[in-house]
Design a protein around this motif. Structure first.
Motif, PDB file in Angstrom:
ATOM      1  N   VAL A   1      10.129 -15.399  -6.831  1.00  9.62           N
ATOM      2  CA  VAL A   1       9.655 -16.061  -5.581  1.00  9.62           C
ATOM      3  C   VAL A   1       8.427 -16.541  -5.591  1.00  9.62           C
ATOM      4  N   GLN A   2       8.125 -17.404  -4.646  1.00  9.11           N
ATOM      5  CA  GLN A   2       6.907 -17.967  -4.599  1.00  9.11           C
ATOM      6  C   GLN A   2       5.939 -17.333  -3.555  1.00  9.11           C
ATOM      7  N   SER A   3       4.871 -16.578  -4.147  1.00  7.56           N
ATOM      8  CA  SER A   3       4.115 -15.882  -3.441  1.00  7.56           C
ATOM      9  C   SER A   3       2.791 -16.652  -2.542  1.00  7.56           C
ATOM     10  N   ALA A   4       2.279 -16.019  -1.677  1.00 10.80           N
ATOM     11  CA  ALA A   4       1.542 -17.059  -0.919  1.00 10.80           C
ATOM     12  C   ALA A   4       0.270 -17.919  -1.362  1.00 10.80           C
ATOM     13  N   ASP A   5      -0.331 -17.319  -2.757  1.00 11.25           N
ATOM     14  CA  ASP A   5      -1.018 -18.161  -3.293  1.00 11.25           C
ATOM     15  C   ASP A   5      -0.430 -19.391  -4.085  1.00 11.25           C
ATOM     16  N   GLY A   6       0.857 -19.650  -4.054  1.00 17.38           N
ATOM     17  CA  GLY A   6       1.686 -20.445  -4.908  1.00 17.38           C
ATOM     18  C   GLY A   6       2.200 -20.007  -6.191  1.00 17.38           C
ATOM     19  N   SER A   7       1.671 -18.718  -6.735  1.00 17.91           N
ATOM     20  CA  SER A   7       2.106 -18.431  -8.101  1.00 17.91           C
ATOM     21  C   SER A   7       3.327 -17.748  -7.903  1.00 17.91           C
ATOM     22  N   GLU A   8       3.916 -17.737  -9.134  1.00 19.51           N
ATOM     23  CA  GLU A   8       5.333 -16.881  -8.984  1.00 19.51           C
ATOM     24  C   GLU A   8       5.035 -15.557  -9.199  1.00 19.51           C
ATOM     25  N   ALA A   9       5.953 -14.806  -8.581  1.00 18.76           N
ATOM     26  CA  ALA A   9       5.950 -13.282  -8.427  1.00 18.76           C
ATOM     27  C   ALA A   9       7.438 -12.905  -8.619  1.00 18.76           C
ATOM     28  N   TYR A  10       7.750 -11.533  -8.559  1.00 18.33           N
ATOM     29  CA  TYR A  10       8.916 -10.979  -8.761  1.00 18.33           C
ATOM     30  C   TYR A  10       9.253 -10.056  -7.605  1.00 18.33           C
ATOM     31  N   THR A  11      10.427  -9.769  -7.343  1.00 14.12           N
ATOM     32  CA  THR A  11      10.825  -8.688  -6.277  1.00 14.12           C
ATOM     33  C   THR A  11      12.237  -8.301  -6.670  1.00 14.12           C
ATOM     34  N   ARG A  12      12.629  -7.107  -5.956  1.00 15.21           N
ATOM     35  CA  ARG A  12      13.787  -6.615  -5.859  1.00 15.21           C
ATOM     36  C   ARG A  12      14.494  -6.648  -4.472  1.00 15.21           C
TER      37      ARG A  12
ATOM     38  N   GLN B   1      14.577 -18.017   1.563  1.00 13.53           N
ATOM     39  CA  GLN B   1      13.370 -17.377   1.571  1.00 13.53           C
ATOM     40  C   GLN B   1      13.828 -15.779   1.892  1.00 13.53           C
ATOM     41  N   THR B   2      12.978 -15.009   1.320  1.00 13.13           N
ATOM     42  CA  THR B   2      13.233 -13.456   1.472  1.00 13.13           C
ATOM     43  C   THR B   2      12.968 -13.159   2.970  1.00 13.13           C
ATOM     44  N   THR B   3      13.346 -12.045   3.675  1.00 20.70           N
ATOM     45  CA  THR B   3      12.960 -11.818   4.973  1.00 20.70           C
ATOM     46  C   THR B   3      11.405 -11.491   5.162  1.00 20.70           C
ATOM     47  N   SER B   4      10.917 -11.346   3.999  1.00 25.05           N
ATOM     48  CA  SER B   4       9.233 -11.269   4.082  1.00 25.05           C
ATOM     49  C   SER B   4       8.636 -12.443   4.179  1.00 25.05           C
ATOM     50  N   GLY B   5       9.427 -13.641   3.966  1.00 23.92           N
ATOM     51  CA  GLY B   5       8.641 -15.107   4.134  1.00 23.92           C
ATOM     52  C   GLY B   5       8.307 -15.712   2.798  1.00 23.92           C
ATOM     53  N   GLN B   6       8.642 -14.980   1.585  1.00 24.13           N
ATOM     54  CA  GLN B   6       8.511 -15.672   0.310  1.00 24.13           C
ATOM     55  C   GLN B   6       9.857 -16.382  -0.224  1.00 24.13           C
ATOM     56  N   THR B   7       9.553 -17.950  -0.477  1.00 26.42           N
ATOM     57  CA  THR B   7      10.421 -18.689  -0.751  1.00 26.42           C
ATOM     58  C   THR B   7      11.137 -18.502  -2.120  1.00 26.42           C
ATOM     59  N   LEU B   8      12.261 -18.522  -2.299  1.00 24.50           N
ATOM     60  CA  LEU B   8      12.970 -18.175  -3.493  1.00 24.50           C
ATOM     61  C   LEU B   8      12.677 -19.500  -4.595  1.00 24.50           C
ATOM     62  N   VAL B   9      12.698 -19.010  -5.670  1.00 24.02           N
ATOM     63  CA  VAL B   9      12.502 -20.182  -6.854  1.00 24.02           C
ATOM     64  C   VAL B   9      13.877 -20.259  -7.432  1.00 24.02           C
ATOM     65  N   GLY B  10      14.131 -21.736  -7.527  1.00 23.76           N
ATOM     66  CA  GLY B  10      15.432 -22.205  -8.178  1.00 23.76           C
ATOM     67  C   GLY B  10      15.184 -22.743  -9.382  1.00 23.76           C
TER      68      GLY B  10
ATOM     69  N   ASP C   1      -1.340  -6.593  -4.416  1.00 28.45           N
ATOM     70  CA  ASP C   1      -1.717  -6.032  -3.101  1.00 28.45           C
ATOM     71  C   ASP C   1      -0.522  -6.324  -2.186  1.00 28.45           C
ATOM     72  N   ASP C   2       0.122  -7.409  -2.253  1.00 26.79           N
ATOM     73  CA  ASP C   2       1.283  -8.031  -1.699  1.00 26.79           C
ATOM     74  C   ASP C   2       2.627  -7.268  -1.779  1.00 26.79           C
ATOM     75  N   GLY C   3       2.560  -6.295  -2.798  1.00 25.83           N
ATOM     76  CA  GLY C   3       3.993  -5.629  -3.104  1.00 25.83           C
ATOM     77  C   GLY C   3       4.781  -6.174  -4.036  1.00 25.83           C
ATOM     78  N   LEU C   4       4.502  -7.468  -4.507  1.00 24.13           N
ATOM     79  CA  LEU C   4       5.263  -8.075  -5.470  1.00 24.13           C
ATOM     80  C   LEU C   4       4.758  -8.034  -6.864  1.00 24.13           C
TER      81      LEU C   4
END
Length: 246
Positions: free
Chosen positions: A90-101, A114-123, A176-179
């Motif tokens: 996913v794309q985090s708030a600062d624009g970097s790539e992050a990972y979630t389950r 997007q995820t329900t938390s608001g992070q845009t999925l990376v394709g 800190d954002d859980g990602l």
């Protein structure tokens, strides 16, 4: 007395930190895709002129329990769960790539997946845009396709593929954002072996019973450290009385 006070103080402080971690894990026992946080401490011997009979407690590393949580069927088309090992990019708030389950997805006001938390999925080619008036489907390899709901159903329109990665867990760190992110700061490579299950979500891997037992054990350890401090205070009072008599 001072030696005993400082030794017991370090133990009590880190027991409180462990309690905070266990409490945070317990509060996320129902959070989708949550990975339990693990605290690691180590004992450092106190170097002095006498025997090395004392040790301080210091922080070592903070990690996460990477065991997969239970997969729960929801039947919702925009719910996906990663099977076994792997992560959703996913794309985090600062624009970097992050990972979630957390595979609970939604379509934003701008039509982005997007995820329900608001992070845009990376394709594979960037964010995945969903056209209006369509039904979204996610295949096992992360391919996103849609079927129009306005006209007679026709062939599915493939929009892209969700980036699924499987980096070394030792190289991941929780933000800190859980990602999770790679320690190197570089994006992970796409892994075609990672598979997802549609219409399902992965639950938290926190065991509430184990967490409650751990909290009780930590409370007992804290009481022991407080007893040591109380003994140090009593010893100091007795020593003062003896010196006053002499």
């Amino acid at each position: 007395m001072d030696r005993l006070v400082y030794t017991a103080m370090t133990g009590a402080r880190h027991v409180m930190e462990q309690q905070a971690t266990v409490a945070n894990n317990l509060s996320n026992a129902t959070t989708t895709g949550f990975r339990a946080q693990l605290d690691t401490f180590r004992a450092v011997p106190v170097v002095s002129e006498g025997l090395q009979t004392r040790a301080f407690v210091v922080d070592s590393t903070v990690g996460a329990d990477m065991r997969a949580g239970p997969i729960q069927t929801t039947g919702r088309a925009l719910d996906i769960a990663v099977r076994d090992q792997g992560w959703i990019a996913v794309q985090s708030a600062d624009g970097s790539e992050a990972y979630t389950r957390n595979g609970s997805l939604k379509i934003s006001e701008n039509g982005l997946l997007q995820t329900t938390s608001g992070q845009t999925l990376v394709g594979d080619g960037g964010p995945i845009a969903i056209p209006p008036d369509t039904t979204v489907m996610v295949a096992g390899d992360g391919t996103v396709s849609t079927i129009s709901t306005d006209f007679k159903p026709g062939p599915a329109n493939v929009l892209g593929r969700i980036k699924l990665v499987n980096p070394d867990p030792k190289g991941l760190v929780r933000g800190d954002d859980g990602l999770f992110r790679q320690l190197s700061g570089t994006p992970a490579e796409n892994d075609p072996a990672v598979r997802v299950v549609d219409g399902a979500l992965e639950g938290s891997n926190v065991n509430p019973v184990d967490s409650m037992v751990n909290m009780i054990s930590l409370a007992r350890q804290f009481e022991m450290q407080m007893s040591l401090l109380k003994n140090a205070e009593n010893n100091a009072a007795k020593a003062t009385q003896i010196l006053a008599l002499s």
